[in-house]
Design a protein around this motif. Structure first.
Motif, PDB file in Angstrom:
ATOM      1  N   UNK A  72       4.502 -19.124  -5.308  1.00 45.56           N
ATOM      2  CA  UNK A  72       4.348 -18.136  -6.378  1.00 45.56           C
ATOM      3  C   UNK A  72       2.900 -18.021  -6.842  1.00 45.56           C
ATOM      4  N   UNK A  73       2.264 -19.137  -7.174  1.00 45.91           N
ATOM      5  CA  UNK A  73       0.906 -19.098  -7.740  1.00 45.91           C
ATOM      6  C   UNK A  73      -0.081 -18.542  -6.733  1.00 45.91           C
ATOM      7  N   UNK A  74       0.086 -18.859  -5.453  1.00 35.61           N
ATOM      8  CA  UNK A  74      -0.798 -18.315  -4.414  1.00 35.61           C
ATOM      9  C   UNK A  74      -0.612 -16.802  -4.289  1.00 35.61           C
ATOM     10  N   UNK A  75       0.631 -16.374  -4.359  1.00 26.24           N
ATOM     11  CA  UNK A  75       0.938 -14.944  -4.267  1.00 26.24           C
ATOM     12  C   UNK A  75       0.334 -14.204  -5.450  1.00 26.24           C
ATOM     13  N   UNK A  76       0.531 -14.729  -6.645  1.00 23.61           N
ATOM     14  CA  UNK A  76       0.004 -14.094  -7.850  1.00 23.61           C
ATOM     15  C   UNK A  76      -1.524 -14.030  -7.809  1.00 23.61           C
ATOM     16  N   UNK A  77      -2.153 -15.086  -7.328  1.00 21.84           N
ATOM     17  CA  UNK A  77      -3.614 -15.109  -7.208  1.00 21.84           C
ATOM     18  C   UNK A  77      -4.086 -14.014  -6.250  1.00 21.84           C
ATOM     19  N   UNK A  78      -3.412 -13.876  -5.117  1.00 22.60           N
ATOM     20  CA  UNK A  78      -3.758 -12.828  -4.150  1.00 22.60           C
ATOM     21  C   UNK A  78      -3.619 -11.440  -4.779  1.00 22.60           C
ATOM     22  N   UNK A  79      -2.547 -11.220  -5.537  1.00 22.28           N
ATOM     23  CA  UNK A  79      -2.352  -9.920  -6.197  1.00 22.28           C
ATOM     24  C   UNK A  79      -3.468  -9.635  -7.189  1.00 22.28           C
ATOM     25  N   UNK A  80      -3.890 -10.639  -7.948  1.00 30.30           N
ATOM     26  CA  UNK A  80      -4.970 -10.450  -8.927  1.00 30.30           C
ATOM     27  C   UNK A  80      -6.291 -10.173  -8.203  1.00 30.30           C
ATOM     28  N   UNK A  81      -6.493 -10.781  -7.022  1.00 30.17           N
ATOM     29  CA  UNK A  81      -7.699 -10.505  -6.238  1.00 30.17           C
ATOM     30  C   UNK A  81      -7.700  -9.057  -5.754  1.00 30.17           C
ATOM     31  N   UNK A  82      -6.547  -8.556  -5.327  1.00 33.99           N
ATOM     32  CA  UNK A  82      -6.449  -7.164  -4.885  1.00 33.99           C
ATOM     33  C   UNK A  82      -6.695  -6.220  -6.067  1.00 33.99           C
ATOM     34  N   UNK A  83      -6.147  -6.555  -7.232  1.00 32.93           N
ATOM     35  CA  UNK A  83      -6.420  -5.742  -8.426  1.00 32.93           C
ATOM     36  C   UNK A  83      -7.930  -5.644  -8.672  1.00 32.93           C
ATOM     37  N   UNK A  84      -8.620  -6.779  -8.594  1.00 36.12           N
ATOM     38  CA  UNK A  84     -10.062  -6.806  -8.848  1.00 36.12           C
ATOM     39  C   UNK A  84     -10.819  -5.984  -7.811  1.00 36.12           C
ATOM     40  N   UNK A  85     -10.438  -6.086  -6.543  1.00 38.29           N
ATOM     41  CA  UNK A  85     -11.065  -5.294  -5.479  1.00 38.29           C
ATOM     42  C   UNK A  85     -10.910  -3.807  -5.780  1.00 38.29           C
ATOM     43  N   UNK A  86      -9.784  -3.447  -6.380  1.00 46.30           N
ATOM     44  CA  UNK A  86      -9.494  -2.045  -6.697  1.00 46.30           C
ATOM     45  C   UNK A  86     -10.045  -1.624  -8.052  1.00 46.30           C
ATOM     46  N   UNK A  87     -10.897  -2.452  -8.650  1.00 48.90           N
ATOM     47  CA  UNK A  87     -11.596  -2.068  -9.865  1.00 48.90           C
ATOM     48  C   UNK A  87     -10.930  -2.446 -11.166  1.00 48.90           C
ATOM     49  N   UNK A  88      -9.892  -3.278 -11.116  1.00 48.58           N
ATOM     50  CA  UNK A  88      -9.206  -3.679 -12.351  1.00 48.58           C
ATOM     51  C   UNK A  88     -10.110  -4.589 -13.165  1.00 48.58           C
ATOM     52  N   UNK A  89     -10.293  -4.217 -14.417  1.00 47.68           N
ATOM     53  CA  UNK A  89     -11.044  -5.049 -15.357  1.00 47.68           C
ATOM     54  C   UNK A  89     -10.100  -5.448 -16.475  1.00 47.68           C
ATOM     55  N   UNK A  90      -9.992  -6.733 -16.725  1.00 46.15           N
ATOM     56  CA  UNK A  90      -9.094  -7.237 -17.759  1.00 46.15           C
ATOM     57  C   UNK A  90      -9.843  -7.473 -19.058  1.00 46.15           C
ATOM     58  N   UNK A  91      -9.230  -7.066 -20.157  1.00 49.30           N
ATOM     59  CA  UNK A  91      -9.770  -7.322 -21.488  1.00 49.30           C
ATOM     60  C   UNK A  91      -8.916  -8.432 -22.096  1.00 49.30           C
ATOM     61  N   UNK A  92      -9.460  -9.643 -22.200  1.00 46.98           N
ATOM     62  CA  UNK A  92      -8.647 -10.752 -22.727  1.00 46.98           C
ATOM     63  C   UNK A  92      -8.192 -10.546 -24.166  1.00 46.98           C
ATOM     64  N   UNK A  93      -8.849  -9.635 -24.880  1.00 47.71           N
ATOM     65  CA  UNK A  93      -8.493  -9.359 -26.270  1.00 47.71           C
ATOM     66  C   UNK A  93      -7.411  -8.290 -26.392  1.00 47.71           C
ATOM     67  N   UNK A  94      -7.175  -7.527 -25.301  1.00 49.26           N
ATOM     68  CA  UNK A  94      -6.234  -6.410 -25.392  1.00 49.26           C
ATOM     69  C   UNK A  94      -5.632  -6.145 -24.017  1.00 49.26           C
ATOM     70  N   UNK A  95      -4.357  -6.501 -23.838  1.00 54.08           N
ATOM     71  CA  UNK A  95      -3.723  -6.254 -22.541  1.00 54.08           C
ATOM     72  C   UNK A  95      -3.247  -4.819 -22.387  1.00 54.08           C
ATOM     73  N   UNK A  96      -3.253  -4.054 -23.476  1.00 54.57           N
ATOM     74  CA  UNK A  96      -2.799  -2.665 -23.436  1.00 54.57           C
ATOM     75  C   UNK A  96      -3.986  -1.730 -23.259  1.00 54.57           C
ATOM     76  N   UNK A  97      -4.533  -1.703 -22.037  1.00 54.04           N
ATOM     77  CA  UNK A  97      -5.660  -0.844 -21.725  1.00 54.04           C
ATOM     78  C   UNK A  97      -5.347  -0.063 -20.444  1.00 54.04           C
TER      79      UNK A  97
END
Length: 140
Positions: A72-97
């Protein structure tokens, strides 16, 4: 089973975007399909919905039925890496962006409970049609 064999895991991934979704959903799918670790078995039709908890453009959502021999954790990490490659920027103060791409594991095997801080199956499945409807198309 030998020590070298790994268990094949079935998972369902909610894909969402409300920033250039036609481009970003395709880009995310391309990266998933190029991965040696995750096999995309089925893709739902698109579900268009208004954003929940935020202002912004409509979301395009799909659900993928996949398999992987990753944990699970490896899969989730891979998904987050793909999000980042696709330009996803996370705001730790606000998940509703607004987001270019969101790849969330909503079901993992037939597991019910908490894995690595994630409640599975995702409790939002029953709350929101943008998850429930596309999931119903691909769930087996």
């Amino acid at each position: 089973m030998s020590a070298l064999q790994k268990t094949m895991n079935r998972l369902y991934i909610l894909v969402g975007s409300n920033i250039d979704p036609n481009e970003n959903v395709k880009k995310g799918l391309k990266h998933l399909n190029q991965s040696d670790s995750i096999v995309v078995e089925a893709v739902s039709s698109e579900f268009i919905s208004k954003p929940v908890g935020m202002e912004g453009s409509d979301f395009t959502n799909i659900v993928l039925r996949c398999s992987t021999n990753l944990e699970f954790i490896e899969t989730n990490t891979l998904l987050k890496e793909i999000e980042a490659i696709c330009g996803r920027e996370r705001d730790p103060q606000n998940k509703f962006t607004p987001r270019t791409l969101d790849l969330d594991i909503i079901c993992w095997n037939n597991f019910e409970g908490i894995i690595e801080g994630y409640v599975l199956p995702d409790p939002d499945i029953e709350k929101h049609d943008y998850i429930k409807v596309p999931l119903s198309e691909v769930k087996i």
